[in-house]
Design a protein around this motif. Structure first.
Motif, PDB file in Angstrom:
ATOM      1  N   ILE A 137       0.859  -1.177   0.000  1.00  0.00           N
ATOM      2  CA  ILE A 137       0.000   0.000   0.000  1.00  0.00           C
ATOM      3  C   ILE A 137       0.900   1.234   0.000  1.00  0.00           C
ATOM      4  O   ILE A 137       1.791   1.358   0.836  1.00  0.00           O
ATOM      5  N   VAL A 138       0.657   2.125  -0.950  1.00  0.00           N
ATOM      6  CA  VAL A 138       1.460   3.336  -1.097  1.00  0.00           C
ATOM      7  C   VAL A 138       0.560   4.540  -0.865  1.00  0.00           C
ATOM      8  O   VAL A 138      -0.531   4.639  -1.442  1.00  0.00           O
ATOM      9  N   SER A 139       1.014   5.459  -0.014  1.00  0.00           N
ATOM     10  CA  SER A 139       0.233   6.654   0.306  1.00  0.00           C
ATOM     11  C   SER A 139       0.333   7.684  -0.820  1.00  0.00           C
ATOM     12  O   SER A 139       1.136   7.557  -1.735  1.00  0.00           O
ATOM     13  N   ARG A 140      -0.490   8.725  -0.705  1.00  0.00           N
ATOM     14  CA  ARG A 140      -0.540   9.764  -1.739  1.00  0.00           C
ATOM     15  C   ARG A 140       0.817  10.443  -1.963  1.00  0.00           C
ATOM     16  O   ARG A 140       1.104  10.927  -3.053  1.00  0.00           O
ATOM     17  N   ASP A 141       1.647  10.472  -0.927  1.00  0.00           N
ATOM     18  CA  ASP A 141       2.955  11.121  -1.051  1.00  0.00           C
ATOM     19  C   ASP A 141       4.045  10.166  -1.526  1.00  0.00           C
ATOM     20  O   ASP A 141       5.226  10.515  -1.524  1.00  0.00           O
ATOM     21  N   GLY A 142       3.661   8.963  -1.918  1.00  0.00           N
ATOM     22  CA  GLY A 142       4.628   8.014  -2.476  1.00  0.00           C
ATOM     23  C   GLY A 142       5.323   7.140  -1.460  1.00  0.00           C
ATOM     24  O   GLY A 142       6.206   6.361  -1.807  1.00  0.00           O
ATOM     25  N   ARG A 143       4.928   7.243  -0.208  1.00  0.00           N
ATOM     26  CA  ARG A 143       5.534   6.427   0.843  1.00  0.00           C
ATOM     27  C   ARG A 143       4.946   5.022   0.815  1.00  0.00           C
ATOM     28  O   ARG A 143       3.733   4.854   0.727  1.00  0.00           O
TER      29      ARG A 143
END
Length: 167
Positions: free
Chosen positions: A136-142
């Motif tokens: 799972i990748v967050s909106r900020d690319g993390r």
């Protein structure tokens, strides 16, 4: 080989062998999953599609990467694999070209090398053990979380909801 500093530095290959920069997904919440049509976990395609349909308008993208790396569970050519998944499970989210999720030397997929390094599995293991490991990748690319093969996608719906609400 250049050291990747962000998921958005990676390039992926679609089923027509066209290069796609991951930067086009900047600002989206991503579920990245290695798949196989003959795997016992293949029914997870249904729950992945459920999440995609429910949240795609809020910024969720599911990216499936077929792999024949485990027990020859995706042996067909990529176009046949995609057609089977779309027909059998009703999948509409992007299915990319086949990848080696656990490469040797320089034959590994750069995106998967980045994902495994950013979010190792149990006991710090940096490989992928089987099909249907979900990142799972967050909106900020993390790279926010990693779920094992046996974790049904609907179990992490609250994580998706929370990430979609965050800026």
């Amino acid at each position: 080989m250049t050291k990747i500093k962000s998921i958005y530095d990676c390039t992926i290959i679609d089923s027509d062998n066209k290069k796609i920069p991951m930067s086009i997904f900047e600002g989206k919440v991503l579920i990245i999953v290695n798949t196989a049509t003959l795997c016992g976990f293949a029914p997870q395609f249904i729950q992945l599609e459920t999440l995609y349909q429910k949240y795609k308008d809020q910024g969720l993208v599911v990216l499936a990467f077929p792999s024949n790396q485990f027990n020859n569970e995706d042996p067909k050519p990529i176009k046949e694999s995609i057609e089977e998944v779309r027909t059998k499970y009703g999948v509409t989210f992007p299915i990319l070209n086949k990848v080696m999720v656990n490469g040797i030397d320089d034959d590994g997929d750069e995106l998967y090398e980045y994902l495994k390094s950013a979010k190792p599995g149990k006991f710090g293991f940096k490989g992928v053990l089987w099909n249907f490991v979900k990142f799972i990748v967050s909106r900020d690319g993390r790279v926010y979380q990693r779920f094992p093969s046996e974790a049904p996608p609907l179990i992490f719906e609250p994580v998706i909801q929370a990430l979609l609400k965050s800026n």
